[in-house]
Design an enzyme around this catalytic site. Structure first.
Site, PDB file in Angstrom:
ATOM      1  N   SER A 242      45.905  -5.792  -7.957  1.00 43.64           N
ATOM      2  CA  SER A 242      45.894  -6.329  -6.598  1.00 43.64           C
ATOM      3  C   SER A 242      46.132  -5.178  -5.623  1.00 43.64           C
ATOM      4  CB  SER A 242      47.000  -7.357  -6.442  1.00 43.64           C
ATOM      5  OG  SER A 242      48.248  -6.693  -6.618  1.00 43.64           O
ATOM      6  N   LYS A 243      45.925  -5.459  -4.343  1.00 40.67           N
ATOM      7  CA  LYS A 243      46.142  -4.437  -3.313  1.00 40.67           C
ATOM      8  C   LYS A 243      47.542  -3.846  -3.414  1.00 40.67           C
ATOM      9  CE  LYS A 243      42.911  -4.232   0.179  1.00 40.67           C
ATOM     10  NZ  LYS A 243      41.994  -5.329   0.340  1.00 40.67           N
ATOM     11  N   ARG A 244      48.521  -4.747  -3.579  1.00 41.47           N
ATOM     12  CA  ARG A 244      49.919  -4.332  -3.644  1.00 41.47           C
ATOM     13  C   ARG A 244      50.145  -3.366  -4.810  1.00 41.47           C
ATOM     14  NH1 ARG A 244      54.338  -7.021  -6.009  1.00 41.47           N
ATOM     15  NH2 ARG A 244      52.915  -8.632  -6.734  1.00 41.47           N
TER      16      ARG A 244
END
Ligand code: GLU
Length: 474
Positions: A242-244
């Site tokens: 994910s982006k995180r």
């Protein structure tokens, strides 16, 4: 004589160069370099609606920043559409492909039926053997591959091993759409063949496509390149990245202050290993890299590991090279322009002088910028909260006395200022730390900084005395 190796990186310009793409590019680059071959760059812009100029620039910039240079001119897939059509026509003429006039509704019904019956082959072959003379008027046909309906399609993959598909589960692929545009599947095969690609190295989300492409190669009587499908990068918990967890564009890593060499080193270890070695110079990477050593399980992205590696590269870096990196990252960070405006021969020299001590503590260029704040700070300094708490009437008085003691030093160097300070501390019965901390606050506005004598030397006599005067009592 064996043919020389040709790899290619083939991004679709529908988004920026993400971290997985960067790793794919790196693996292609390394393999080509190792084997004395070429890495070509093909921009797969056949999807006209989703391809953008901005994405193309971001991909090219990202590769350049990572120092992954490609050979020859960039190839734009869309510019080769006429050649793709020509090959589709050739397959039609040789009876390896056929025109399909199925309507949207018919195809939807086929899909529905296949799903209900639990089959993966969706198209029922309704136009395989039919005379195009029966075609509905005005209907633009697609061109489909007449794929084998029995037997197996096999890919001998360097990473995945031997992978086998039953042909009864594979569809008659669309090669050319009704509007005359080639499909991705056809374009990739024709381009890889025409570009002389010997090794395809890409994400394992393309493994099923390798089987489909193999059928096209077979129909054309062409050899399929050597295949390596590398496992995707997952988040630290094993879930989809994910982006995180790091699923960002390469430009974001640049803006976070990572060095290209550190990112390359981090990426090469994502899925590939060479004994226990973690740190690789570029040449070591090239020498040691090989395709069968790529693991089959998904690699996990770990920001902390990347940071540590980056810290290592910063500590090892040449001071001048770091000053150059420092400058170049300013275009990518908030407030970078303000700092950039203050770069001149003097501040550059100060930065270089401070670098040996600054780089010891910084894990990223951003931390380096932050710790170099004192060089660029305007007077009177903004004192941060922790430092301000140390500015009592007593310490302000001390700063004033200290300034007087330092003012007599004319030959201003780390050594001379140090002995002046030691004498001052002795005469006043103070520990050196009790003198150094207020001095640090007055000179840097912070409670942590490079060694105080380095700070004194870097800032120079006039600036130090002025900053001390700003904070001294009375
Ligand atoms: N354009 C495809 C992508 O960006 C890659 C195609 C290939 O490597 O064959 O996923």
């Amino acid at each position: 004589m064996t043919d020389s190796v040709v790899t290619r990186f083939a991004p679709s310009p529908t988004g920026f160069l993400h971290i997985g793409g960067a790793r794919t590019a790196l693996f292609n680059w390394l393999y080509a370099k190792k084997r004395g071959g070429k890495m070509l760059l093909r921009i797969e812009d056949t999807d006209r609606e989703r391809s953008t100029e901005a994405a193309i620039s971001a991909i090219l910039d990202g590769l350049k920043w990572l120092e992954l240079d490609w050979d020859d001119d960039v190839i734009y897939q869309y510019s080769r559409a006429a050649r793709h059509r020509e090959v589709a026509e050739q397959l039609l003429a040789s009876g390896k492909a056929y025109r399909c006039f199925a309507t949207g509704e018919e195809l939807a019904a086929m899909r529905e039926k296949a799903r209900a019956e639990g089959r993966t082959r969706l198209y029922d072959g309704m136009w395989r053997e039919r005379d195009p003379g029966e075609a509905p008027a005005g209907m633009k046909p697609t061109i489909r591959l007449k794929a084998p309906q029995t037997g197996e399609t096999v890919i001998e993959d360097q990473v995945q091993g031997r992978v086998v598909w039953q042909n009864e589960n594979l569809d008659d692929l669309v090669l050319l759409r009704g509007d005359g545009n080639p499909t991705y599947m056809l374009a990739v095969v024709v381009d890889d063949h025409d570009m002389g690609v010997t090794h395809v190295i890409r994400g394992d989300d393309h493994l099923i496509n390798a089987a489909r492409q193999k059928q096209i190669y077979d129909a054309l009587g062409w050899d399929i390149p050597n295949m390596s499908h590398i496992p995707l990068i997952h988040g630290p918990d094993g879930s989809k990245l994910s982006k995180r967890h790091g699923a960002l564009g390469v430009d974001a890593y640049r803006a976070m202050g990572y060095l290209p060499a550190a990112l390359r080193n981090y990426l090469v270890r994502l899925g590939w290993s060479h004994g226990d070695q973690e740190i690789f110079s570029t040449q070591e990477m090239i020498n040691a890299f090989d395709l069968p050593a790529i693991g089959r399980s998904a690699a996990r992205f770990d920001f902390a590991k990347l940071e540590n590696l980056n810290g290592h590269y910063i500590r090892q870096a040449d001071d001048r090279a770091l000053v150059a990196q420092f400058e170049s990252v300013l275009d990518y960070v908030p407030d970078g322009a303000t700092l950039k405006a203050k770069l001149n021969d003097t501040t550059r020299a100060q930065l270089l002088r401070a670098m040996p001590s600054l780089k010891e503590r910084a894990k990223t260029l951003i931390e380096l910028i932050s710790s170099a704040y004192f060089i660029f700070a305007d007077r009177p300094l903004q004192i941060d909260a922790k430092a301000a708490a140390l500015l009592t009437p007593e310490t302000r008085a001390l700063i004033g006395q200290l300034r007087t003691a330092l003012e007599v030093v004319t030959d201003w160097r780390a050594e001379t200022t140090e002995s002046a300070m030691r004498n001052f501390a002795e005469q006043n019965n103070l520990k050196l730390g009790a003198v150094a901390q207020p001095l640090r606050v007055a000179l840097t506005g912070r409670t942590t900084s490079p060694g105080i004598f380095d700070v004194l030397a870097v800032l120079g006599r006039e600036e130090c005395l002025a900053r001390l005067a700003d904070q001294a009592a009375g």
